[in-house]
Scaffold this motif. Structure first.
Motif, PDB file in Angstrom:
ATOM      1  N   PRO A 192      46.926  40.946  40.372  1.00 57.09           N
ATOM      2  CA  PRO A 192      45.553  40.395  40.049  1.00 57.09           C
ATOM      3  C   PRO A 192      45.019  41.281  38.905  1.00 57.09           C
ATOM      4  O   PRO A 192      45.051  42.432  38.560  1.00 57.09           O
ATOM      5  N   SER A 193      44.445  40.367  37.632  1.00 59.65           N
ATOM      6  CA  SER A 193      44.174  40.850  36.506  1.00 59.65           C
ATOM      7  C   SER A 193      42.205  40.790  36.486  1.00 59.65           C
ATOM      8  O   SER A 193      41.892  41.929  35.845  1.00 59.65           O
ATOM      9  N   ARG A 194      42.057  39.791  36.971  1.00 64.58           N
ATOM     10  CA  ARG A 194      40.538  39.649  37.149  1.00 64.58           C
ATOM     11  C   ARG A 194      40.321  38.974  38.332  1.00 64.58           C
ATOM     12  O   ARG A 194      40.973  38.203  38.691  1.00 64.58           O
ATOM     13  N   THR A 195      39.470  39.643  38.900  1.00 67.69           N
ATOM     14  CA  THR A 195      39.283  39.209  40.545  1.00 67.69           C
ATOM     15  C   THR A 195      37.726  38.965  40.866  1.00 67.69           C
ATOM     16  O   THR A 195      36.963  39.994  40.341  1.00 67.69           O
ATOM     17  N   ARG A 196      37.132  38.105  41.438  1.00 72.19           N
ATOM     18  CA  ARG A 196      35.800  37.954  42.257  1.00 72.19           C
ATOM     19  C   ARG A 196      36.164  37.719  43.414  1.00 72.19           C
ATOM     20  O   ARG A 196      36.979  37.002  43.908  1.00 72.19           O
ATOM     21  N   SER A 197      35.028  38.156  44.301  1.00 72.53           N
ATOM     22  CA  SER A 197      35.389  37.814  45.762  1.00 72.53           C
ATOM     23  C   SER A 197      33.950  37.881  46.467  1.00 72.53           C
ATOM     24  O   SER A 197      32.771  38.403  46.012  1.00 72.53           O
ATOM     25  N   THR A 198      33.990  37.503  47.486  1.00 69.46           N
ATOM     26  CA  THR A 198      32.254  37.163  48.389  1.00 69.46           C
ATOM     27  C   THR A 198      32.823  37.199  49.952  1.00 69.46           C
ATOM     28  O   THR A 198      33.822  36.984  50.140  1.00 69.46           O
ATOM     29  N   ASP A 199      31.952  37.825  50.576  1.00 66.43           N
ATOM     30  CA  ASP A 199      32.427  38.298  51.939  1.00 66.43           C
ATOM     31  C   ASP A 199      32.298  36.861  53.007  1.00 66.43           C
ATOM     32  O   ASP A 199      33.256  36.789  53.370  1.00 66.43           O
ATOM     33  N   GLU A 200      31.355  36.074  52.749  1.00 63.01           N
ATOM     34  CA  GLU A 200      31.145  34.909  53.682  1.00 63.01           C
ATOM     35  C   GLU A 200      30.446  33.797  52.900  1.00 63.01           C
ATOM     36  O   GLU A 200      29.137  34.211  52.452  1.00 63.01           O
ATOM     37  N   HIS A 201      30.706  32.546  53.094  1.00 61.46           N
ATOM     38  CA  HIS A 201      29.837  31.562  52.587  1.00 61.46           C
ATOM     39  C   HIS A 201      30.012  30.413  53.800  1.00 61.46           C
ATOM     40  O   HIS A 201      31.046  30.271  54.559  1.00 61.46           O
ATOM     41  N   HIS A 202      28.829  29.650  53.871  1.00 62.60           N
ATOM     42  CA  HIS A 202      29.088  28.521  54.628  1.00 62.60           C
ATOM     43  C   HIS A 202      29.440  27.256  53.886  1.00 62.60           C
ATOM     44  O   HIS A 202      28.691  26.842  52.815  1.00 62.60           O
ATOM     45  N   PHE A 203      30.791  26.866  54.216  1.00 59.90           N
ATOM     46  CA  PHE A 203      31.271  25.745  53.307  1.00 59.90           C
ATOM     47  C   PHE A 203      31.111  24.570  53.902  1.00 59.90           C
ATOM     48  O   PHE A 203      31.458  24.340  55.398  1.00 59.90           O
ATOM     49  N   MET A 204      30.439  23.667  53.440  1.00 56.79           N
ATOM     50  CA  MET A 204      30.477  22.128  53.821  1.00 56.79           C
ATOM     51  C   MET A 204      31.350  21.373  52.964  1.00 56.79           C
ATOM     52  O   MET A 204      32.277  21.832  52.638  1.00 56.79           O
ATOM     53  N   ASP A 241      30.721  29.873  38.038  1.00 61.48           N
ATOM     54  CA  ASP A 241      30.884  28.918  36.706  1.00 61.48           C
ATOM     55  C   ASP A 241      31.517  29.736  35.514  1.00 61.48           C
ATOM     56  O   ASP A 241      31.850  29.147  34.740  1.00 61.48           O
ATOM     57  N   LYS A 242      31.178  31.006  35.353  1.00 62.55           N
ATOM     58  CA  LYS A 242      31.575  31.903  34.447  1.00 62.55           C
ATOM     59  C   LYS A 242      32.846  32.680  34.944  1.00 62.55           C
ATOM     60  O   LYS A 242      32.350  34.146  35.057  1.00 62.55           O
ATOM     61  N   PHE A 243      33.816  32.361  35.490  1.00 63.89           N
ATOM     62  CA  PHE A 243      34.814  33.217  36.023  1.00 63.89           C
ATOM     63  C   PHE A 243      35.646  34.226  34.896  1.00 63.89           C
ATOM     64  O   PHE A 243      35.209  35.538  35.132  1.00 63.89           O
ATOM     65  N   MET A 244      35.737  33.612  33.978  1.00 61.28           N
ATOM     66  CA  MET A 244      36.453  34.641  32.868  1.00 61.28           C
ATOM     67  C   MET A 244      36.035  33.613  31.304  1.00 61.28           C
ATOM     68  O   MET A 244      36.466  32.564  31.465  1.00 61.28           O
ATOM     69  N   LYS A 245      35.899  34.516  30.419  1.00 61.63           N
ATOM     70  CA  LYS A 245      35.686  33.794  29.134  1.00 61.63           C
ATOM     71  C   LYS A 245      37.118  33.524  28.738  1.00 61.63           C
ATOM     72  O   LYS A 245      38.197  34.224  28.834  1.00 61.63           O
TER      73      LYS A 245
END
Length: 371
Positions: free
Chosen positions: A112-124, A131-135
């Motif tokens: 992994p060179s660029r990583t974004r994460s989140t613990d938990e979301h409610h997916f429907m 939106d702006k993960f990486m330029k």
């Protein structure tokens, strides 16, 4: 109190066959998927801002998921960026999902060179992401686009609800450790530790034997053991595999960690124990092994001692070996052996270079050897 500690306390009261279960722990399912976009440069030129390309679906935790990539951004304000999202693709069939996720752009070595994460979301039905993960200007052709292919890794952890846990395996492991004797003769503080608290770590060594130990002793004494045990839950019997160490060396290592004293047979295993002490960062034990080896340096062992010192950074042992070779008589005997010079050249080159500066006869012999 952990379940294993509770079972141990009940067993002391005479209950030998005990099973246990608990309700309330949340169950999780994890999975990963790699989405590879070939000819990414061409794709980016043809796909408009606000348009997405998507991966195939992959199942985790009873739901189907997909990765959505917007090569030129999800919206007008996202131009110049890559947008990445994770979507619950089977929402119409499987319903809502609670999940944590991580999206990564991989480099050419698949890390992994660029990583974004989140613990938990409610997916429907909609997706979640950035939106702006990486330029786009940060994408490097050599680093991220080998053969013009962009690789996106998605890790998903789905909460599948409450569950009942069965502790049958844990009970068996706890019973096995309870019967296991200490791996060395115990007395004083070590005996008090062993009598008061049952061991909660199993160490399997290279010859197949299993030794018992206490987690807190290992963690307090060695940062390496602490790191190895960090992945094991605190309320279970931890299992460690040490395939490159035999039982005698491991027992000596544990003895030192419990009693702060080396084994009586130190001289006979000093070399092997030094390697283990260096690996597990037990500096006092390592020094004791060095001193034991220094006492037995002779013309037949000095080359091996210097090689060991070079591999494991043993200052005391190296100085002792160099002092021994500084004696012309000793050096002559080593060089006179059939492979003495070759061993010095291959096993301890830095020691050889130092000797070259001090010993002209050795330098002349090297020259004649090369000729």
């Amino acid at each position: 109190m952990s379940t294993s500690a509770l079972l141990s306390a009940l067993r002391v009261g005479g209950r030998q066959k005990i099973s246990a279960s608990s309700f309330g722990a949340r169950a999780q399912a994890t999975g990963s998927h790699v989405f590879r976009i070939h000819r990414f440069t061409q794709v980016r030129e043809k796909v408009a801002n606000g348009a997405a390309i998507q991966s195939g679906t992959f199942g985790v935790g009873g739901h189907d998921w997909r990765v959505k990539c917007y090569p030129n951004g999800n919206a007008e304000e996202d131009r110049g960026c890559i947008s990445l999202f994770l979507q619950n693709a089977s929402h119409a069939k499987t319903g809502d999902a609670m999940a944590g996720y991580k999206l990564s752009i991989l480099d050419k070595s698949w890390k992994p060179s660029r990583t974004r994460s989140t613990d938990e979301h409610h997916f429907m039905g909609r997706g979640w992401g950035w939106d702006k993960f990486m330029k786009l200007e940060e994408l490097d052709k050599e680093k991220h686009l080998q053969d013009d292919c962009l690789s996106v890794l998605c890790d998903v952890t789905v909460d599948t609800g409450l569950r009942t846990e069965d502790y049958t395996d844990e009970v068996a492991a706890a019973e096995e450790l309870t019967k296991a004797p200490p791996p060395f003769p115990v007395h004083g503080i070590a005996e008090a530790i062993w009598n008061r608290q049952e061991p909660d770590v199993k160490i399997e060594v290279g010859d197949g034997q299993t030794l018992a130990a206490h987690r807190w002793v290992l963690e307090a004494g060695s940062p390496v053991f602490k790191a190895d045990l960090a992945l094991a839950p605190n309320d279970t019997v931890a299992e460690l595999r040490v395939g490159d160490m035999d039982a005698d060396v491991c027992k000596a290592l544990l003895r030192f960690m419990y009693t702060n004293s080396p084994p009586p047979e130190l001289e006979s295993m000093a070399g092997r124990l030094l390697v283990a002490a260096d690996r597990y960062e037990l500096e006092q034990l390592k020094l004791a092994c060095e001193e034991a080896l220094c006492k037995n340096i002779d013309t037949s062992s000095v080359t091996a001692a210097l090689a060991l010192a070079e591999r494991h950074g043993c200052t005391v042992l190296r100085k002792a070996g160099m002092r021994f070779l500084s004696s012309p008589g000793n050096l002559d005997v080593v060089l006179a052996s059939s492979d003495g010079l070759e061993k010095l050249k291959t096993s301890c080159p830095s020691a050889l270079l130092e000797l070259l500066d001090k010993k002209r006869p050795l330098n002349e012999q090297l020259i004649s050897t090369r000729v």
